[in-house]
Enzyme design. Structure first.
Site, PDB file in Angstrom:
ATOM      1  N   LYS A   1      25.282  -5.883  29.982  1.00  0.00           N
ATOM      2  CA  LYS A   1      23.965  -6.106  30.582  1.00  0.00           C
ATOM      3  C   LYS A   1      23.409  -7.461  30.180  1.00  0.00           C
ATOM      4  O   LYS A   1      22.791  -8.159  30.977  1.00  0.00           O
ATOM      5  CB  LYS A   1      22.989  -5.012  30.150  1.00  0.00           C
ATOM      6  CG  LYS A   1      23.567  -3.599  30.169  1.00  0.00           C
ATOM      7  CD  LYS A   1      23.951  -3.127  31.553  1.00  0.00           C
ATOM      8  CE  LYS A   1      24.685  -1.799  31.485  1.00  0.00           C
ATOM      9  NZ  LYS A   1      25.384  -1.439  32.688  1.00  0.00           N
TER      10      LYS A   1
ATOM     11  N   ARG B   1      32.238  -1.050  38.834  1.00  0.00           N
ATOM     12  CA  ARG B   1      33.050   0.127  39.145  1.00  0.00           C
ATOM     13  C   ARG B   1      32.549   0.727  40.440  1.00  0.00           C
ATOM     14  O   ARG B   1      31.569   0.266  41.001  1.00  0.00           O
ATOM     15  CB  ARG B   1      32.883   1.155  38.031  1.00  0.00           C
ATOM     16  CG  ARG B   1      31.396   1.439  37.790  1.00  0.00           C
ATOM     17  CD  ARG B   1      31.150   2.664  36.982  1.00  0.00           C
ATOM     18  NE  ARG B   1      29.799   2.723  36.453  1.00  0.00           N
ATOM     19  CZ  ARG B   1      28.745   3.199  37.091  1.00  0.00           C
ATOM     20  NH1 ARG B   1      28.888   3.665  38.316  1.00  0.00           N
ATOM     21  NH2 ARG B   1      27.552   3.218  36.548  1.00  0.00           N
TER      22      ARG B   1
ATOM     23  N   GLU C   1      13.506  -5.011  28.249  1.00  0.00           N
ATOM     24  CA  GLU C   1      13.021  -5.598  29.498  1.00  0.00           C
ATOM     25  C   GLU C   1      11.573  -5.198  29.712  1.00  0.00           C
ATOM     26  O   GLU C   1      11.144  -4.137  29.266  1.00  0.00           O
ATOM     27  CB  GLU C   1      13.819  -5.042  30.692  1.00  0.00           C
ATOM     28  CG  GLU C   1      15.068  -5.794  31.026  1.00  0.00           C
ATOM     29  CD  GLU C   1      15.818  -5.146  32.183  1.00  0.00           C
ATOM     30  OE1 GLU C   1      15.286  -4.204  32.792  1.00  0.00           O
ATOM     31  OE2 GLU C   1      16.931  -5.593  32.455  1.00  0.00           O
TER      32      GLU C   1
ATOM     33  N   HIS D   1      15.196   8.071  34.557  1.00  0.00           N
ATOM     34  CA  HIS D   1      16.135   6.967  34.775  1.00  0.00           C
ATOM     35  C   HIS D   1      17.483   7.394  35.333  1.00  0.00           C
ATOM     36  O   HIS D   1      18.415   6.602  35.385  1.00  0.00           O
ATOM     37  CB  HIS D   1      16.367   6.149  33.493  1.00  0.00           C
ATOM     38  CG  HIS D   1      15.106   5.822  32.767  1.00  0.00           C
ATOM     39  ND1 HIS D   1      14.120   5.038  33.316  1.00  0.00           N
ATOM     40  CD2 HIS D   1      14.645   6.218  31.554  1.00  0.00           C
ATOM     41  CE1 HIS D   1      13.129   4.938  32.457  1.00  0.00           C
ATOM     42  NE2 HIS D   1      13.399   5.649  31.386  1.00  0.00           N
TER      43      HIS D   1
END
Lengths: 165, 511
Positions: free
Chosen positions: B116, B292, B200, B235
């Site tokens: 990430k 993926r 974030e 999430h």
């Protein structure tokens, strides 16, 4: 066969009788114009006056969970022929609550200590099942009277985890 | 094309890959843990080999065992599916060493784009807008507090190695930071073997919109439109659809080109997904890339008339993409529901157990990608997803109608499923108008569930009578023994069954 069935708490008298090839169901004294066949375990196709309903029945806690389409009920069945009494046993002393595991899993964290005062909905345990960690919360405010599990322990669904008094 | 492919996965995605192999005349090889001997992927593959005990860390996550099985079976390629080893560069590397093709990107591209933090660096370099926050993993709790204050609450902590919402926590205020850090880090450590986190800014009411890209080994990269994945619970994506209800051709082109630019900069090959958060002004910010195949790939397949697993195999085998960007045309609308063995009435607790009976939907516009069958026990050891129900139609309204019909047809007993939640979501005006954002479902569930659907047309009194009749039959018949698992796939006839029915009714097939 005469039964008392409570559907979402409301009691009904249900009678099943065999008439020739046909199974007859009478509810609260009124015969039901219905035809039933069993499709699979706990699955019944029931035609009532031409209307087609598929009903699923499966045990849930001490009772039965009955559902058709998106409607669902809780059913408690009392069979007067059966000697065993309606299960009201295991009632706790006033206000004491047993916290049990809602699913099989592993206790990854115990968030409280015995004797600790907890608030309602305060987290007590973190249980991991199927890779998800879920918090188990206190059903009431009170004191952790007993802790019955420790970290790392694997528990079955329904296993007692703690007593909150 | 390959001769024989090892599927390094389980559940519905292993079944999906085995089916693609069958379509293409490639032999499929399943691997299974002790908990999965009876699983559908083992039954549907051409060959199957055991790779260890139930815990995935001792089976599906052990690279040596996967490579060992591939060698033993003489496989020339490995498909990792999603989850497990799919985004682990070590497997891609081990494949190179073993001279087995890995159906996915190279280890190097995976490191550049799958991490990430590295991907956020790369996005900044090529001018793809990113969500504000850290570009590197956070080292200490002290550093965390400083960064969180600077970024401004609310913030979200995410696992560097993360995916699927695991190791992720949103934090509203500073007092919650330490606990969130602890939980997210330990969850990430458990799920990915890597507890590192980054931070974030938590955007207000953003939509999650992702772009599917395909890149061959000859420098051709295309995007296959977007997927809207804003209906999430904690999430985790719950419903996905294509196209997004807010998409315009211009925004799609901009996001698609940004995704392609990023993939190209990272030297990406094979199928991948570039995730963005889109705000109410339709500004998009790069979130992360999934290197993926995605769980929700079928909605893209339905609106682009492609087979992504087949394309993955062709790309890995060195073939050129069979179409160019201008050939990609979107048609109709598709919506997917992730069906889980969990109880929506009890805090979504996982509900593993034996599937006693099941009715699966079918008919126009319906696709069911699942990995279960009646009589099979959903194991306790893995993610509780049973499969995905996908509906498509000529437009969004028709897709919703068909999905609702299919959900009404679906049930499974013995376990609990989240099917009722989807009926409820589909009935909300917010979903129907497409007015959703990533926290919409969490807000809806917290604020009380107002839109409980009306019955499926049956008069409630009659339904009650049917319920009473069924409860009595269950009591009189074999209900109790069924409940205790005395039956395998074939239920033994109850004493009422033979007496009570006038006509012969076939037992419902499990598929």
């Amino acid at each position: 066969m005469k039964l008392e069935i409570a559907l979402n708490g409301k009691a009904h008298q249900v009678e099943l009788a065999q008439i020739g090839e046909r199974l007859r169901c009478t509810i609260d004294g009124t015969p039901l114009e219905a035809d039933a066949v069993q499709i699979g375990p706990g699955i019944y196709s029931i035609l009532i006056d031409g209307e087609s309903l598929e009903v699923r029945a499966e045990p849930d806690g001490g009772g039965l969970r009955v559902a058709t389409g998106d409607q669902e009920w809780r059913a408690e069945i009392r069979d007067p022929r059966q000697w065993r009494r309606n299960r009201s046993g295991g009632s706790e002393a006033e206000g004491r609550q047993q916290v049990s595991a809602p699913m099989p899993g592993k206790i990854v964290r115990v968030l409280v200590r015995a004797g600790e005062t907890v608030g309602a909905k305060q987290g007590l345990f973190v249980v991991e099942a199927m890779k998800m960690q879920n918090e188990i919360r206190s059903p009431k405010s009170g004191k952790v009277e007993r802790l019955l599990v420790s970290e790392g322990q694997t528990v079955n669904a329904g296993a007692a985890l703690a007593i909150i008094a | 094309m390959f001769r024989k492919i090892l599927i390094a996965n389980r559940g519905e995605i292993a079944v999906r890959i085995a089916r693609a192999c069958r379509d293409m005349g490639v032999r499929s090889v399943a691997v299974y843990s002790d908990a999965d001997r009876c699983s559908l992927h083992v039954r549907l593959a051409d060959e199957a080999y055991p790779i260890g005990p139930a815990p995935s860390r001792e089976s599906y996550l052990v690279i040596d065992k996967v490579i060992g099985a591939a060698r033993y079976a003489g496989c020339d390629a490995i498909h990792p599916g999603y989850g497990f080893l799919a985004e682990n560069p070590s497997l891609a590397r081990a494949c190179v060493e073993a001279e087995i093709k890995f159906i996915g990107p190279t280890a190097e591209a995976m490191e550049k784009l799958g991490s990430k933090t590295a991907a956020r660096h790369l996005a900044r370099e090529v001018n793809v807008p990113t969500v504000p926050g850290t570009l590197d993993p956070i080292e200490s709790a002290d550093e965390l507090i400083g960064i969180a204050r600077k970024t401004g609450f609310p913030v979200v902590l995410k696992a560097v190695a993360g995916g699927g919402g695991k190791g992720m926590r949103s934090v509203e205020r500073e007092s919650e930071l330490a606990a969130a850090w602890r939980d997210a880090s330990s969850e990430a450590q458990n799920a990915f073997g890597d507890g590192r986190l980054y931070l974030e800014k938590y955007l207000l009411k953003p939509r999650h919109i992702e772009i599917q890209v395909l890149a061959d080994q000859h420098g051709n990269i295309v995007y296959l439109g977007e997927r809207e994945c804003s209906v999430q619970r904690r999430h985790q994506k719950v419903i996905e659809e294509a196209p997004s209800p807010i998409m315009t051709p211009e925004l799609r082109r901009q996001m698609g080109e940004a995704a392609v630019k990023l993939a190209r900069a990272g030297g990406y090959t094979n199928a991948g997904t570039v995730e963005f958060l889109v705000d109410s002004e339709r500004n998009f910010n790069f979130l992360e890339m999934n290197t993926r195949l995605q769980v929700e790939h079928p909605v893209t397949e339905m609106v682009t008339a492609t087979d992504l697993v087949k394309l993955q195999m062709q790309i890995a085998a060195g073939e050129r993409l069979p179409f160019a960007q201008e050939d990609v045309a979107l048609s109709g609308h598709a919506i997917e529901c992730r069906i889980y063995a969990e109880d929506p009435e009890n805090n979504f607790f996982p509900s593993p157990g034996k599937i006693l009976a099941r009715r699966v939907p079918s008919g126009p516009g319906i696709r069911l990608d699942d990995g279960v069958y009646t009589g099979w026990t959903v194991p306790n050891d893995y993610d509780p997803m049973l499969g995905k129900l996908i509906a498509c139609g000529s437009d969004r309204a028709e897709a919703i109608e068909r999905l609702r019909r299919a959900l009404d047809e679906y049930y499974a007993t013995g376990i609990k499923t989240n099917v009722s939640l989807f009926r409820e979501i589909l009935a909300t005006p917010d979903f129907q108008t497409g007015d959703i954002y990533t926290r919409w479902l969490d807000d809806y569930l917290r604020e009380g569930r107002k839109f409980v659907t009306a019955g499926t047309g049956s008069d409630s009194k009659r339904a009650q009578s049917a319920a009473l009749f069924a409860a009595a039959l269950w009591h009189a018949g074999n209900g109790e023994s069924a409940a205790h698992g005395a039956h395998e796939c074939t239920p033994e006839p109850s004493r009422w069954k033979t007496e009570g029915r006038r006509e012969q009714v076939d037992r419902e097939p499990s598929r």
